[in-house]
Design a protein around this motif. Structure first.
Motif, PDB file in Angstrom:
ATOM      1  N   PHE A  71       0.838  -1.207   0.000  1.00 35.64           N
ATOM      2  CA  PHE A  71       0.000   0.000   0.000  1.00 35.64           C
ATOM      3  C   PHE A  71       0.876   1.262   0.000  1.00 35.64           C
ATOM      4  N   ARG A  72       1.907   1.217   0.853  1.00 36.89           N
ATOM      5  CA  ARG A  72       2.783   2.389   0.968  1.00 36.89           C
ATOM      6  C   ARG A  72       3.595   2.629  -0.299  1.00 36.89           C
ATOM      7  N   VAL A  73       4.023   1.547  -0.928  1.00 33.30           N
ATOM      8  CA  VAL A  73       4.850   1.686  -2.133  1.00 33.30           C
ATOM      9  C   VAL A  73       4.000   2.130  -3.319  1.00 33.30           C
ATOM     10  N   SER A  74       2.793   1.569  -3.458  1.00 32.46           N
ATOM     11  CA  SER A  74       1.996   1.846  -4.647  1.00 32.46           C
ATOM     12  C   SER A  74       1.394   3.256  -4.648  1.00 32.46           C
ATOM     13  N   ILE A  75       1.061   3.794  -3.479  1.00 34.81           N
ATOM     14  CA  ILE A  75       0.504   5.154  -3.458  1.00 34.81           C
ATOM     15  C   ILE A  75       1.560   6.124  -2.926  1.00 34.81           C
ATOM     16  N   LYS A  91      11.747  17.072  -3.526  1.00 35.38           N
ATOM     17  CA  LYS A  91      11.803  18.432  -4.077  1.00 35.38           C
ATOM     18  C   LYS A  91      13.013  18.555  -5.011  1.00 35.38           C
ATOM     19  N   ALA A  92      12.822  19.227  -6.149  1.00 35.82           N
ATOM     20  CA  ALA A  92      13.929  19.352  -7.111  1.00 35.82           C
ATOM     21  C   ALA A  92      14.903  20.440  -6.676  1.00 35.82           C
ATOM     22  N   LEU A  93      16.141  20.367  -7.176  1.00 37.02           N
ATOM     23  CA  LEU A  93      17.125  21.427  -6.930  1.00 37.02           C
ATOM     24  C   LEU A  93      16.671  22.689  -7.683  1.00 37.02           C
ATOM     25  N   PRO A  94      17.128  23.881  -7.252  1.00 40.66           N
ATOM     26  CA  PRO A  94      16.634  25.124  -7.883  1.00 40.66           C
ATOM     27  C   PRO A  94      16.729  25.161  -9.411  1.00 40.66           C
ATOM     28  N   THR A  95      17.757  24.535  -9.995  1.00 49.06           N
ATOM     29  CA  THR A  95      17.916  24.594 -11.458  1.00 49.06           C
ATOM     30  C   THR A  95      17.347  23.365 -12.166  1.00 49.06           C
ATOM     31  N   GLU A  96      16.790  22.433 -11.401  1.00 43.29           N
ATOM     32  CA  GLU A  96      16.264  21.211 -12.009  1.00 43.29           C
ATOM     33  C   GLU A  96      14.743  21.210 -12.051  1.00 43.29           C
ATOM     34  N   GLN A  97      14.224  20.337 -12.925  1.00 37.08           N
ATOM     35  CA  GLN A  97      12.766  20.223 -13.026  1.00 37.08           C
ATOM     36  C   GLN A  97      12.271  19.126 -12.080  1.00 37.08           C
ATOM     37  N   TYR A  98      11.196  19.406 -11.384  1.00 34.41           N
ATOM     38  CA  TYR A  98      10.616  18.427 -10.458  1.00 34.41           C
ATOM     39  C   TYR A  98      10.070  17.235 -11.241  1.00 34.41           C
ATOM     40  N   GLN A  99      10.304  16.045 -10.726  1.00 35.60           N
ATOM     41  CA  GLN A  99       9.775  14.837 -11.368  1.00 35.60           C
ATOM     42  C   GLN A  99       8.534  14.381 -10.590  1.00 35.60           C
ATOM     43  N   PRO A 100       7.340  14.595 -11.132  1.00 34.50           N
ATOM     44  CA  PRO A 100       6.123  14.240 -10.391  1.00 34.50           C
ATOM     45  C   PRO A 100       5.988  12.737 -10.154  1.00 34.50           C
ATOM     46  N   ALA A 101       5.319  12.367  -9.070  1.00 31.78           N
ATOM     47  CA  ALA A 101       4.985  10.969  -8.810  1.00 31.78           C
ATOM     48  C   ALA A 101       3.879  10.568  -9.799  1.00 31.78           C
ATOM     49  N   TYR A 102       3.634   9.255  -9.919  1.00 30.88           N
ATOM     50  CA  TYR A 102       2.642   8.750 -10.876  1.00 30.88           C
ATOM     51  C   TYR A 102       1.279   9.424 -10.682  1.00 30.88           C
ATOM     52  N   GLU A 141       0.613  12.225  -9.257  1.00 29.83           N
ATOM     53  CA  GLU A 141       0.694  13.659  -9.592  1.00 29.83           C
ATOM     54  C   GLU A 141       0.578  13.867 -11.103  1.00 29.83           C
ATOM     55  N   HIS A 142       1.243  12.992 -11.880  1.00 30.16           N
ATOM     56  CA  HIS A 142       1.141  13.088 -13.341  1.00 30.16           C
ATOM     57  C   HIS A 142      -0.324  12.992 -13.776  1.00 30.16           C
ATOM     58  N   ILE A 143      -1.005  11.963 -13.249  1.00 24.98           N
ATOM     59  CA  ILE A 143      -2.403  11.732 -13.633  1.00 24.98           C
ATOM     60  C   ILE A 143      -3.276  12.924 -13.204  1.00 24.98           C
ATOM     61  N   ALA A 144      -3.053  13.399 -11.978  1.00 26.18           N
ATOM     62  CA  ALA A 144      -3.833  14.545 -11.471  1.00 26.18           C
ATOM     63  C   ALA A 144      -3.588  15.785 -12.330  1.00 26.18           C
ATOM     64  N   ASN A 145      -2.339  15.991 -12.746  1.00 24.60           N
ATOM     65  CA  ASN A 145      -2.007  17.156 -13.583  1.00 24.60           C
ATOM     66  C   ASN A 145      -2.738  17.093 -14.927  1.00 24.60           C
ATOM     67  N   ASP A 184       6.050  21.979  -5.436  1.00 25.52           N
ATOM     68  CA  ASP A 184       6.271  20.584  -5.847  1.00 25.52           C
ATOM     69  C   ASP A 184       7.268  19.918  -4.909  1.00 25.52           C
ATOM     70  N   GLY A 185       6.919  18.748  -4.402  1.00 24.64           N
ATOM     71  CA  GLY A 185       7.812  18.041  -3.494  1.00 24.64           C
ATOM     72  C   GLY A 185       7.669  18.495  -2.050  1.00 24.64           C
ATOM     73  N   VAL A 186       6.809  19.480  -1.817  1.00 18.84           N
ATOM     74  CA  VAL A 186       6.545  19.962  -0.450  1.00 18.84           C
ATOM     75  C   VAL A 186       5.108  19.589  -0.068  1.00 18.84           C
ATOM     76  N   ILE A 187       4.174  19.892  -0.991  1.00 16.82           N
ATOM     77  CA  ILE A 187       2.758  19.546  -0.795  1.00 16.82           C
ATOM     78  C   ILE A 187       2.388  18.502  -1.862  1.00 16.82           C
ATOM     79  N   PRO A 188       1.790  17.374  -1.473  1.00 15.56           N
ATOM     80  CA  PRO A 188       1.402  16.368  -2.477  1.00 15.56           C
ATOM     81  C   PRO A 188       0.431  16.956  -3.509  1.00 15.56           C
ATOM     82  N   CYS A 189       0.655  16.633  -4.770  1.00 18.96           N
ATOM     83  CA  CYS A 189      -0.193  17.105  -5.883  1.00 18.96           C
ATOM     84  C   CYS A 189      -0.294  18.635  -5.934  1.00 18.96           C
ATOM     85  N   ALA A 190       0.800  19.314  -5.549  1.00 17.05           N
ATOM     86  CA  ALA A 190       0.783  20.785  -5.513  1.00 17.05           C
ATOM     87  C   ALA A 190       0.459  21.380  -6.884  1.00 17.05           C
ATOM     88  N   HIS A 191       1.039  20.810  -7.942  1.00 14.50           N
ATOM     89  CA  HIS A 191       0.815  21.371  -9.276  1.00 14.50           C
ATOM     90  C   HIS A 191      -0.638  21.183  -9.713  1.00 14.50           C
TER      91      HIS A 191
END
Ligand code: ZN
Length: 255
Positions: A18-22, A28-39, A41-45, A213-220
């Motif tokens: 349960f913990r692994v799948s959800i 959180k990404a580094l200031p110059t990098e792009q955040y990589q959303p979780a699965y 988050e991608h679907i929600a976006n 992104d990386g601070v609040i779940p599904c922030a985007h």
């Protein structure tokens, strides 16, 4: 007979799965990098903007059908197109990001997605500055072209420094969203200013989540929801105050 140890393992196993799948967010990404959303988050976006593509097409068509003069027709086309493009470019970008196989296309769409924010702000101002009779003796009338100059400057900056100074980019969005409204509202009374104000406030609250992104779940996706609600508020105001249905009825009665 059930062995107590195996039963415990079983629960442990289920709990771990349960913990692994959800996974609600990634690091959180580094200031110059792009955040990589979780699965999720991608679907929600994708969903939070994808569901608005068709309604925005219907909304644009409704404005076009209600148009009675040149100003209304032009505004329906410009504002309607920016509304449709905002949601469709965003959805297309998030789909490509999720698929991960088209990195050049994803990069191009990411730039377009960011550029669309500037274009959409200018597009949202357009009907108010075109259909409304703005007095020519103040700053407000100059905003007609100034919002597009600001959009062009913003896009140029964003293309050169893409993803480099994210906070500065956010400040530019806020300046472009708020600054032109000050002379417009102070120099001219708008029926519908409450909806404009509510929409603007929703955009402002939404920006809190834009860089979380990386601070609040599904922030985007939450940012997307605020953009959708704000865009709806502004559309509602444009539809009811700049394209009132009473025009059509009264014209039909005159025939
Ligand atoms: Zn997005």
């Amino acid at each position: 007979m059930v062995n107590s140890a195996s039963l415990k393992d079983c629960f442990f196993y289920k709990d771990k799965t349960f913990r692994v799948s959800i996974q609600w967010m990634n690091q959180k990404a580094l200031p110059t990098e792009q955040y990589q959303p979780a699965y999720i988050e991608h679907i929600a976006n994708i969903i939070t903007h994808g569901i608005w593509i068709f309604p925005s097409i219907l909304g644009a068509v409704e404005l076009f059908q209600r148009s009675q003069d040149r100003a209304q027709f032009v505004s329906a086309v410009i504002y309607g197109l920016t509304l449709i493009l905002l949601f469709s470019v965003s959805t297309f970008f998030h789909c490509t990001f999720y698929l991960r196989h088209y990195s050049i296309l994803k990069e191009l769409l990411h730039r377009c997605d960011r550029a669309m924010i500037y274009i959409f702000i200018a597009g949202s101002y357009f009907p108010w500055l075109t259909i409304e009779q703005i007095p020519n003796n103040g700053w407000a009338s100059s905003m007609k072209w100034f919002v597009w100059v600001m959009a062009l400057m913003g896009i140029t900056y964003q293309q050169i420094f893409h993803e480099k100074y994210k906070r500065l980019e956010m400040i530019f969005y806020l300046i472009m969203g708020i600054f032109p409204a000050i002379p417009i509202i102070s120099e001219h009374y708008f029926a519908g200013w409450m909806e404009i104000f509510t929409g603007g406030t929703l955009y402002l609250i939404g920006t809190i989540f834009f860089k979380c992104d990386g601070v609040i779940p599904c922030a985007h996706a939450i940012w997307h929801l605020f953009v959708s609600m704000a865009a709806y508020c502004h559309y509602y105001a444009i539809l009811n105050y700049l394209y009132p249905i009473i025009n059509i009825r009264s014209d039909k009665l005159n025939y």
